[in-house]
Design an enzyme around this catalytic site. Structure first.
Site, PDB file in Angstrom:
ATOM      1  N   CYS A   1      44.132  26.806  48.638  1.00 22.21           N
ATOM      2  CA  CYS A   1      44.887  25.853  49.449  1.00 22.21           C
ATOM      3  C   CYS A   1      46.338  26.288  49.600  1.00 22.21           C
ATOM      4  O   CYS A   1      46.862  27.040  48.779  1.00 22.21           O
ATOM      5  CB  CYS A   1      44.883  24.492  48.767  1.00 22.21           C
ATOM      6  SG  CYS A   1      43.251  23.876  48.392  1.00 22.21           S
TER       7      CYS A   1
ATOM      8  N   ARG B   1      45.586  33.157  52.703  1.00 24.97           N
ATOM      9  CA  ARG B   1      45.120  32.751  51.379  1.00 24.97           C
ATOM     10  C   ARG B   1      43.662  32.306  51.397  1.00 24.97           C
ATOM     11  O   ARG B   1      43.053  32.159  50.342  1.00 24.97           O
ATOM     12  CB  ARG B   1      45.990  31.613  50.839  1.00 24.97           C
ATOM     13  CG  ARG B   1      47.411  32.050  50.538  1.00 24.97           C
ATOM     14  CD  ARG B   1      48.327  30.863  50.387  1.00 24.97           C
ATOM     15  NE  ARG B   1      47.985  30.061  49.234  1.00 24.97           N
ATOM     16  CZ  ARG B   1      48.622  30.105  48.072  1.00 24.97           C
ATOM     17  NH1 ARG B   1      49.628  30.928  47.915  1.00 24.97           N
ATOM     18  NH2 ARG B   1      48.275  29.338  47.072  1.00 24.97           N
TER      19      ARG B   1
ATOM     20  N   ASN C   1      47.324  21.110  45.980  1.00 29.08           N
ATOM     21  CA  ASN C   1      46.545  22.300  45.616  1.00 29.08           C
ATOM     22  C   ASN C   1      46.097  22.114  44.173  1.00 29.08           C
ATOM     23  O   ASN C   1      46.853  21.587  43.362  1.00 29.08           O
ATOM     24  CB  ASN C   1      47.404  23.570  45.661  1.00 29.08           C
ATOM     25  CG  ASN C   1      47.831  23.933  47.058  1.00 29.08           C
ATOM     26  OD1 ASN C   1      47.409  23.304  48.021  1.00 29.08           O
ATOM     27  ND2 ASN C   1      48.657  24.951  47.166  1.00 29.08           N
TER      28      ASN C   1
ATOM     29  N   GLU D   1      35.375  49.492  42.462  1.00 26.87           N
ATOM     30  CA  GLU D   1      36.335  48.940  43.421  1.00 26.87           C
ATOM     31  C   GLU D   1      35.862  49.197  44.859  1.00 26.87           C
ATOM     32  O   GLU D   1      35.971  48.325  45.720  1.00 26.87           O
ATOM     33  CB  GLU D   1      37.719  49.552  43.153  1.00 26.87           C
ATOM     34  CG  GLU D   1      38.826  49.149  44.101  1.00 26.87           C
ATOM     35  CD  GLU D   1      39.085  47.649  44.204  1.00 26.87           C
ATOM     36  OE1 GLU D   1      38.585  46.882  43.374  1.00 26.87           O
ATOM     37  OE2 GLU D   1      39.778  47.247  45.146  1.00 26.87           O
TER      38      GLU D   1
ATOM     39  N   LYS E   1      35.093  46.236  47.545  1.00 31.08           N
ATOM     40  CA  LYS E   1      35.715  46.168  48.874  1.00 31.08           C
ATOM     41  C   LYS E   1      34.642  46.037  49.944  1.00 31.08           C
ATOM     42  O   LYS E   1      34.759  45.236  50.852  1.00 31.08           O
ATOM     43  CB  LYS E   1      36.557  47.420  49.176  1.00 31.08           C
ATOM     44  CG  LYS E   1      37.862  47.569  48.450  1.00 31.08           C
ATOM     45  CD  LYS E   1      38.956  46.640  48.899  1.00 31.08           C
ATOM     46  CE  LYS E   1      38.963  45.394  48.056  1.00 31.08           C
ATOM     47  NZ  LYS E   1      39.776  45.389  46.898  1.00 31.08           N
TER      48      LYS E   1
ATOM     49  N   HIS F   1      18.533  55.384  34.537  1.00 34.80           N
ATOM     50  CA  HIS F   1      18.124  54.304  33.633  1.00 34.80           C
ATOM     51  C   HIS F   1      17.782  53.034  34.404  1.00 34.80           C
ATOM     52  O   HIS F   1      17.760  51.946  33.820  1.00 34.80           O
ATOM     53  CB  HIS F   1      19.225  54.040  32.597  1.00 34.80           C
ATOM     54  CG  HIS F   1      19.510  55.232  31.742  1.00 34.80           C
ATOM     55  ND1 HIS F   1      18.620  55.697  30.808  1.00 34.80           N
ATOM     56  CD2 HIS F   1      20.559  56.089  31.723  1.00 34.80           C
ATOM     57  CE1 HIS F   1      19.120  56.787  30.223  1.00 34.80           C
ATOM     58  NE2 HIS F   1      20.293  57.046  30.776  1.00 34.80           N
TER      59      HIS F   1
HETATM   60  C1  F6R Z   1      39.553  41.664  45.602  1.00 30.08           C
HETATM   61  C2  F6R Z   1      40.598  40.765  45.160  1.00 30.08           C
HETATM   62  C3  F6R Z   1      40.346  39.904  43.971  1.00 30.08           C
HETATM   63  C4  F6R Z   1      41.623  39.820  43.118  1.00 30.08           C
HETATM   64  C5  F6R Z   1      41.416  38.827  41.974  1.00 30.08           C
HETATM   65  C6  F6R Z   1      42.620  38.780  41.047  1.00 30.08           C
HETATM   66  O1  F6R Z   1      39.944  42.407  46.704  1.00 30.08           O
HETATM   67  O2  F6R Z   1      41.645  40.685  45.755  1.00 30.08           O
HETATM   68  O3  F6R Z   1      39.275  40.369  43.230  1.00 30.08           O
HETATM   69  O4  F6R Z   1      41.911  41.090  42.627  1.00 30.08           O
HETATM   70  O5  F6R Z   1      41.190  37.552  42.505  1.00 30.08           O
HETATM   71  O6  F6R Z   1      43.773  38.414  41.718  1.00 30.08           O
HETATM   72  P1  F6R Z   1      45.193  38.726  41.117  1.00 30.08           P
HETATM   73  O7  F6R Z   1      45.374  40.194  41.064  1.00 30.08           O
HETATM   74  O8  F6R Z   1      46.158  38.051  42.054  1.00 30.08           O
HETATM   75  O9  F6R Z   1      45.225  38.106  39.743  1.00 30.08           O
END
Ligand code: F6R
Length: 629
Positions: free
Chosen positions: A2, A27, A100, A502, A506, A525
């Site tokens: 939020c 966000r 929020n 990672e 993504k 495995h």
């Molecule tokens: C993936 C991503 C999330 C954040 C996770 C932690 O692309 O952005 O997995 O890495 O929510 O967020 P922070 O780094 O802000 O604590």
């Protein structure tokens, strides 16, 4: 998550609030709304399910006019995404609130209010807070009619906060306190935007950059009142007036625009050479890492460190996994890395002289923050197994003034600048750079050849990353082989295993293709059973000591008819064939290879998502800063 924007000005605030909401779109949210107090002294509200553009359309039909207002983007927790559940919520058409976070004890409070005759319009926990504050306000109001206090919105908010459990940032206005907005924060961020004869609140400074570059970052438990009479008044958790510093936002406003790029994510991928150079700036001297990089007191603390615990979520957790290899190999320090949501509920045994490190882009991730608080709660005590408290806490974070940095003993700020794309890119690679600085700073042997070589390689890193970005065209072509697939497998060994994780994260986040990552040695495995012509397999293969082993794993894939896509150093003798495509990545010191290999994988997921036509910057169901558990 939020987002909140609020404004108290001498001009109409609809435009300010709407622009603020647009800036908060990154966000992640599912509905939006706005309320202002109009010239007739009435609250007027517009809300819409879906994007801010839907709210904007409604505002075009029925504009809101007023010099005080609050607005919100909602990411559903209690109650489905709908117009009726969207904020602002009203009480008796006299009070409006945006919130929020989560109110944990809302059910008994709701029952109490219902017994009092309140009829609820929505399924949200927030509406409970609206009615509680309104009730507290009116009780004071009736006291006034009896000759007592005036209707005091600040006191009514405070009295209500005493009754609610959970996490919140909120902003409240009342038609009977027409030139006041009261805000509060506990567990969710809230900043005050300091203007000239006008002031603002927002959950993120970015929302207000069009009106100010001066901000006060509220602290846990702070309550703030904006008014014409006294400007900005802040009260600490104990109710006493508090002074908080005003910070000037230093990143400029360009971060809020995509510039020449089609998506924020692509812009942020391309910013990596520059933001990595910025993260290194002032932290390297000659051939070593400057002692001052981690702040006053860091050296004395680092000299005692015998173990490291790293805690983070998501992409930040993957950065921690890379650091484990570095800390063990270069600094000889046993290192444990864990996701915050697990760590915080575990009986952690802390060995003597352990440094506790959190990694976070936002510095507001609820689980990471809770993990830090849990770690700190154990700082001075021995546990039942003789485990110690932590030696100290360090946050590696990208947002200045965030909760994580304020509550940690030490903080190293990455200089990625605002990251708008929900999928983290530049925050991750700057975290890796910060973690390499930490590794070098924690080594017992300092100033040796290894440090000199790595510092030199770090200095050259932005140029290597520039060359890696030149792979964009070939990767865009390669992405066609993924767009129609439903699954993908990523393989890596050593420091490249977290990079494979990672890469898979993504891809699934923004293209919605199911992707998994495995250490290449684990293939036989179990996951090898999945490999066939419909399962693209991506391998990250720098020219390191594990290369020969990785090559054998790749043969295992080819032998099963799997289609292989290998990102490899030019020096790796692999020749493209029918079901094997090789993309060359610029060479770099093998310890820094995870940073460089991240970029082609980011580009791959980006191009696949573009081909699939998904919402790259705001993927479904996801939020940028996860401030609820
Ligand atoms: C993936 C991503 C999330 C954040 C996770 C932690 O692309 O952005 O997995 O890495 O929510 O967020 P922070 O780094 O802000 O604590």
């Amino acid at each position: 998550m939020c987002g909140i924007v609020a404004a108290l000005a001498a001009r109409n605030v609809q435009g300010i609030l709407l622009e603020g909401l647009k800036r908060l779109e990154y966000r992640g949210y599912d509905s939006a709304g706005m309320a202002v107090l109009n010239a007739a002294g009435e609250l007027a509200r517009q809300r819409a399910k879906g994007k801010v553009a839907a709210l904007e359309e409604k505002l075009e039909q029925g504009a809101l006019t007023g010099r005080i207002g609050i607005a919100h983007t909602r990411w559903a927790t209690h109650g489905k995404p709908s117009e009726v559940n969207a904020h602002p919520h009203l009480a008796r058409e006299r009070l409006a609130i945006v919130h929020n976070g989560i109110i944990e004890n809302f059910e008994p409070l709701k029952r109490e209010l219902e017994a009092d005759g309140v009829v609820f319009e929505s399924e949200t926990d927030t509406e409970v807070v609206a009615h509680l504050i309104d009730r507290a306000f009116r009780h004071r109001d009736s006291a006034n009619q009896d000759g007592g206090e005036t209707g005091d919105l600040l006191a009514a908010v405070r009295a209500t906060l005493d009754r609610i459990d959970g996490a919140y940032a909120l902003a409240v206005m009342h038609a009977d306190a027409p030139r006041e907005i009261v805000g509060a924060r506990k567990g969710s961020p809230l900043v005050v935007g300091v203007g000239i004869d006008e002031n603002f609140l927002a959950s993120d400074a970015l929302a207000l950059l069009q009106v100010t570059d001066r901000f006060i970052y509220l602290q846990e438990g702070d309550v703030v009142r904006l008014s014409d009479v006294n400007g900005i008044e802040i009260f600490a958790a104990d109710g006493q007036p508090a002074e908080r510093p005003v910070h000037t936002y230093e990143h400029g406003d360009s971060a809020a625009s995509r510039g020449e790029y089609r998506h924020f994510m692509l812009k942020e991928i391309h910013e990596q050479p520059a933001v990595i150079a910025a993260t290194l700036e002032g932290r390297l001297s000659g051939s070593h890492v400057l002692e001052s990089s981690f702040g006053v007191g860091a050296r004395a603390l680092f000299d005692q460190v015998k173990q490291v615990h790293i805690v983070a979520c998501g992409t930040s957790y993957h950065a921690g996994m890379v650091a484990r290899y570095w800390l063990e190999k270069l600094a000889g320090l046993p290192t444990q890395v864990e996701v915050a949501s697990e760590y915080r509920y575990r009986e952690v045994v802390v060995p003597e002289n352990t440094l506790f490190v959190t990694l976070s882009q936002s510095g507001e991730t609820a689980d990471t923050l809770a993990a830090l608080r849990y770690a700190k709660s154990r700082a001075d005590s021995l546990d039942e197994h003789g485990g110690q408290g932590y030696l100290g806490t360090l946050a590696i974070c990208n947002v200045p003034g965030s909760s994580l940095t304020r509550e940690s003993d030490l903080a190293l700020m990455t200089q990625a600048g605002p990251e708008i794309g929900v999928a983290s890119t530049k925050a991750f690679t700057t975290q890796l750079v910060a973690l390499m600085l930490l590794t070098l700073s924690l080594r017992k042997t300092r100033g040796d050849e290894r440090e000199t070589a790595l510092v030199q390689a770090l200095r050259g890193l932005p140029a290597v990353l520039d060359s890696a970005l030149a792979m964009d065209g070939p990767i865009a072509q390669l992405s066609e082989a993924f767009a129609e697939k439903h699954h993908a497998l990523f393989l890596g060994r050593g420091t490249q295993f977290p990079i494979a994780l990672e890469g898979a994260l993504k891809l699934k986040e923004i293209s919605y293709i199911h992707a998994e990552a495995y250490p290449a040695g684990e293939l036989k495995h179990g996951p090898l059973a999945l490999v066939d012509a419909d399962m693209p397999v991506v391998a990250v293969a720098p020219n390191d000591e594990l290369l020969e082993k990785l090559k054998s794993n790749l043969q295992e894939v080819r032998a099963r008819g799997g289609e292989l896509f290998v990102f490899a150093d030019e020096g790796v003798a692999l020749t493209a064939a029918d079901n094997l495509r090789v993309l060359h990545v610029p060479p770099v010191d093998e310890l820094l290879a995870p940073i460089v290999y991240t970029l082609p994988l980011q580009l791959l997921s980006y191009h696949v998502a573009v081909l699939k036509g998904t919402d790259v910057d705001q993927p479904r169901n996801l939020a940028k800063s996860v401030t609820v558990e």
